[in-house]
Scaffold this motif. Structure first.
Motif, PDB file in Angstrom:
ATOM      1  N   TRP A 188       0.857  -1.182   0.000  1.00 56.68           N
ATOM      2  CA  TRP A 188       0.000   0.000   0.000  1.00 56.68           C
ATOM      3  C   TRP A 188       0.893   1.232   0.000  1.00 56.68           C
ATOM      4  O   TRP A 188       1.913   1.272   0.702  1.00 56.68           O
ATOM      5  CB  TRP A 188      -0.900   0.021   1.237  1.00 56.68           C
ATOM      6  N   TRP A 189       0.491   2.243  -0.785  1.00 51.34           N
ATOM      7  CA  TRP A 189       1.254   3.483  -0.922  1.00 51.34           C
ATOM      8  C   TRP A 189       0.321   4.673  -0.742  1.00 51.34           C
ATOM      9  O   TRP A 189      -0.847   4.625  -1.105  1.00 51.34           O
ATOM     10  CB  TRP A 189       1.911   3.552  -2.298  1.00 51.34           C
ATOM     11  N   ARG A 190       0.890   5.749  -0.205  1.00 52.15           N
ATOM     12  CA  ARG A 190       0.162   7.010  -0.010  1.00 52.15           C
ATOM     13  C   ARG A 190       0.928   8.107  -0.722  1.00 52.15           C
ATOM     14  O   ARG A 190       2.155   8.182  -0.640  1.00 52.15           O
ATOM     15  CB  ARG A 190       0.044   7.329   1.480  1.00 52.15           C
ATOM     16  N   GLY A 191       0.205   8.981  -1.452  1.00 49.07           N
ATOM     17  CA  GLY A 191       0.867  10.062  -2.159  1.00 49.07           C
ATOM     18  C   GLY A 191       0.030  11.313  -2.236  1.00 49.07           C
ATOM     19  O   GLY A 191      -1.134  11.340  -1.827  1.00 49.07           O
ATOM     20  N   LEU A 192       0.638  12.369  -2.787  1.00 53.10           N
ATOM     21  CA  LEU A 192      -0.037  13.657  -2.966  1.00 53.10           C
ATOM     22  C   LEU A 192      -0.719  14.117  -1.673  1.00 53.10           C
ATOM     23  O   LEU A 192      -1.884  14.537  -1.676  1.00 53.10           O
ATOM     24  CB  LEU A 192      -1.052  13.581  -4.115  1.00 53.10           C
ATOM     25  N   ASP A 193       0.029  14.010  -0.568  1.00 55.78           N
ATOM     26  CA  ASP A 193      -0.489  14.458   0.732  1.00 55.78           C
ATOM     27  C   ASP A 193      -1.837  13.821   1.072  1.00 55.78           C
ATOM     28  O   ASP A 193      -2.735  14.484   1.613  1.00 55.78           O
ATOM     29  CB  ASP A 193      -0.610  15.983   0.766  1.00 55.78           C
ATOM     30  N   GLY A 194      -1.961  12.537   0.768  1.00 56.64           N
ATOM     31  CA  GLY A 194      -3.183  11.824   1.122  1.00 56.64           C
ATOM     32  C   GLY A 194      -4.295  11.937   0.120  1.00 56.64           C
ATOM     33  O   GLY A 194      -5.433  11.535   0.413  1.00 56.64           O
ATOM     34  N   HIS A 195      -4.009  12.438  -1.085  1.00 62.13           N
ATOM     35  CA  HIS A 195      -5.034  12.542  -2.120  1.00 62.13           C
ATOM     36  C   HIS A 195      -5.036  11.342  -3.057  1.00 62.13           C
ATOM     37  O   HIS A 195      -5.881  11.260  -3.960  1.00 62.13           O
ATOM     38  CB  HIS A 195      -4.862  13.833  -2.925  1.00 62.13           C
ATOM     39  N   VAL A 196      -4.107  10.416  -2.836  1.00 63.07           N
ATOM     40  CA  VAL A 196      -4.114   9.184  -3.620  1.00 63.07           C
ATOM     41  C   VAL A 196      -3.556   8.053  -2.772  1.00 63.07           C
ATOM     42  O   VAL A 196      -2.600   8.237  -1.998  1.00 63.07           O
ATOM     43  CB  VAL A 196      -3.303   9.337  -4.934  1.00 63.07           C
TER      44      VAL A 196
END
Length: 229
Positions: A188-196
């Protein structure tokens, strides 16, 4: 034993708990009574999670999550606590839980090393490895539960695994691994300050697909993915 994140602890706390054997001696006696081998991983699982029923927020691949029952033992008024396990090609698998999405029902089974497998209830398939531990399995549900808490509506799109490497190398996306919810089976990955959020499986099968959850069509465009893809 892997510590749980605050998000996972919060998700489990919203569930309910039913009575289950918790004492090691009692669990060992039940395993012996059923003729199943001693399993230290199963005992630890039962002591920590046995009896918890929880339901993550949101949709999973467009399907309503009906919940996860971390219940290995059923109580029979005539025979007491009963459970199921089976030996396949020299390896023992202990049924420890079940879950469902919409009309699809799966058994969750554990081997002697604590690895987690799933198998559809309506087919006699060999168990399929999905997580290296029950903690990681729970953490994955907690990631989705948490981002659906923060935003009710997400745009979902499937993607081919090779795109993940492209996104990881794009500094604008800032993808960060969610380590507690990741292992050799799934990341699992989180990006764009939690927008994706990005879910990527080592092998796509049995309803497990690589999927992006995006906060807007602008984010999907940045990933070069079509809405609803």
């Amino acid at each position: 034993m892997q510590a749980l994140s605050d998000r996972a602890a919060e998700m489990l706390s919203r569930g309910r708990t039913i009575a289950q054997p918790k004492q090691a001696d009692e669990i060992v006696q039940l395993l012996n009574r059923h003729g199943y081998p001693y399993n230290e991983s199963f005992i630890r699982y039962q002591q920590r999670f046995g009896g918890i029923k929880y339901r993550p927020r949101g949709l999973y691949h467009g399907m309503e999550h009906q919940g996860v029952d971390l219940v290995a033992f059923e109580y029979d008024p005539r025979n007491g606590y009963v459970m199921e396990a089976e030996e396949i090609e020299g390896r023992w698998y202990y049924t420890c839980a079940d879950y469902s999405y919409s009309h699809l029902f799966y058994a969750i089974v554990m081997d002697s090393e604590g690895r987690i497998y799933v198998r559809p209830y309506d087919r006699d398939d060999r168990p399929i490895l999905v997580a290296q531990s029950i903690e990681t399995f729970v953490e994955r549900d907690a990631v989705q539960d948490d981002f659906y808490l923060r935003r009710e509506n997400w745009l979902a799109a499937r993607f081919h695994a090779d795109r993940l490497e492209i996104w990881k190398n794009d500094s604008r996306l800032g993808l960060q691994l969610i380590a507690e919810a990741s292992d050799s089976c799934t990341t699992w990955w989180r990006g764009l300050d939690g927008h994706v959020f990005v879910e990527c499986h080592a092998l796509e099968r049995l309803g497990f697909f690589n999927q992006v959850y995006a906060a807007s069509t602008k984010v999907l465009k940045q990933l070069q993915l079509p809405a609803g893809g």
